[in-house]
Design an enzyme around this catalytic site. Structure first.
Site: not given
Ligand SMILES: NC(=O)c1ccc[n+]([C@@H]2O[C@H](COP(=O)([O-])OP(=O)(O)OC[C@H]3O[C@@H](n4cnc5c(N)ncnc54)[C@H](O)[C@@H]3O)[C@@H](O)[C@H]2O)c1
Length: 377
Positions: A138, A149, A151, A193, A249
């Site tokens: 989302t 990914s 991971k 990204e 990276e």
């Molecule tokens: N290869 C991988 O697995 C990989 C790659 C990139 C990032 N990550 C991980 O992903 C995490 C970051 O993910 P992110 O950037 O999605 O942030 P997040 O999952 O931390 O979410 C950020 C905020 O957005 C909110 N949110 C989610 N969907 C929303 C929506 N549709 N509308 C409004 N708010 C919403 C969430 O509740 C949260 O408060 C980190 O922990 C990072 O390590 C993993």
């Protein structure tokens, strides 16, 4: 014949193929497809545990109701904060799954950003030594990057993503309408990204990216395609992201240090943008990256509408940045002397430099050179 309300990609991770269904305003059709595909697996499907990001309560309730027309659904809300991205949270999900009566015929459905995806992904890998996992991303990071990914990981007290595994999901499905409520700074993180993907791996997608960026928030579909098209061939060949796929990276060595030292005030996407400009300057000085290629970095990053780099970086403690660079998590992937740090560097757009002795594409760079490039911004 009625038109299919969503489109479908197939993501390859080595020998595994994962369907990625996406569209806009297509939640009911996606929910039907999820149940149909789980039901078509061996033994069918008897229940799903919907792990729902607290940031998408409304859409998660709709998904629960739609899935619930055809399968038993238990919902667990999750507060997606880094401090909750831990093994105790994974255990909470596992205990809940067992208490809710999940069996080997059940599935875990992770709906939310990358944090929820990683926590629920690790739980799915551990439950009964592996339960089917469905990702419903989302956020842009989750939809365009993290789900491309395998991971799955959580944090330990010493740092980010230090405990985890690789796990192949059964399915990824995204209604791009879910992303409409993402705050601007989080949207930028995902977009930085995508700029990275074009610079490091897919220069031919520049025009598509620029059109999509200028159409934000309208053209999320094009951004998803840029994200997937650029990264997919690399994770197909290197599903564990320990070789050629490490090029993603790019910008993250200096970027993570800036993000960490700012205490999160400079968020991940902005920090990666500055990290890419620093990497470009290092490559210009040491590896002959051309002035036109450096200019292309600045041109693409200008579309992200960020504040002035010098102003943002001025107040950051330089000693702390040096220390954070020295602790970079790519240590150990290749040879690196004391006082050096491993970086992805380009000698042209879309041309990452190979690492020493045929190793991963990471080049050792003295920390002092990185700091000089930072001061040059
Ligand atoms: N290869 C991988 O697995 C990989 C790659 C990139 C990032 N990550 C991980 O992903 C995490 C970051 O993910 P992110 O950037 O999605 O942030 P997040 O999952 O931390 O979410 C950020 C905020 O957005 C909110 N949110 C989610 N969907 C929303 C929506 N549709 N509308 C409004 N708010 C919403 C969430 O509740 C949260 O408060 C980190 O922990 C990072 O390590 C993993």
């Amino acid at each position: 014949m009625t038109r299919c309300p969503y489109e479908e990609l197939s993501l390859a991770f080595g020998d595994a193929a994962v369907p990625y269904l996406y569209g806009s305003g297509c939640t009911p059709a996606l929910a039907d497809a999820i149940v149909d595909r789980l039901a078509a697996g061996p033994g069918g499907v008897d229940a799903v545990l919907l792990v729902a990001d607290a940031g998408v309560r409304g859409p998660a309730a709709v998904v629960a109701a739609e899935l619930g027309r055809n399968v038993r659904v238990a919902t667990v809300p999750l507060q997606p904060e880094e401090r909750h991205k831990t093994l105790p949270t994974v255990q909470h999900l596992l205990e809940t799954a067992v208490a809710e009566g999940l069996t080997r015929r059940s599935a875990i459905v992770a709906m939310g950003g990358g944090t929820v995806g990683n926590i629920a992904g690790l739980a799915a890998a551990l439950l009964f030594r592996g339960t089917r996992l469905v990702h419903l991303p989302t956020t842009p990071v989750a939809a365009f990057d993290a789900t491309v990914s395998l991971k799955q990981g959580v944090n330990l007290s010493a740092g980010k993503n230090l405990a985890g595994t690789y796990f192949v999901p059964a399915l990824i499905a995204c209604d791009l309408a879910w992303l409409a409520t993402v705050p601007r700074h989080d949207l930028l993180t995902g977009l930085a990204e995508m700029v990275k993907n074009v610079l490091v791996a897919a220069p031919e997608l520049e025009k598509k990216l620029v059109v999509a960026l200028d159409g934000v928030p309208a053209d999320l579909r094009a951004l998803l395609e840029v994200g997937v098209e650029a990264k997919a061939p690399f994770v197909a060949a290197d599903p564990r992201e320990r070789g050629g796929a490490l090029i993603f990276e790019y910008g993250h060595t200096a970027g993570h240090a800036i993000e960490f030292v700012s205490g999160g005030a400079i968020r991940h996407g902005e920090a990666v943008a500055w990290g890419m400009l620093i990497a470009a300057e290092v490559a210009r000085r040491r590896h002959g990256l051309s002035a036109e290629d450096v200019a292309m970095h600045h041109r693409l990053i200008a579309h992200l509408d960020l504040p002035d780099a010098a102003g943002r970086l001025r107040g950051l403690d330089r000693g702390a940045i040096r220390a954070a660079l020295a602790a970079d998590n790519k240590r150990g992937y290749g040879p690196c002397a004391p006082g050096e740090v491993l970086m992805v560097l380009l000698d042209g757009i879309g041309r990452p430099l190979p690492g020493p002795a045929g190793g991963p594409p990471l080049v050792p760079v003295p920390v002092s050179v990185v700091m000089d490039a930072l001061e040059a911004l």
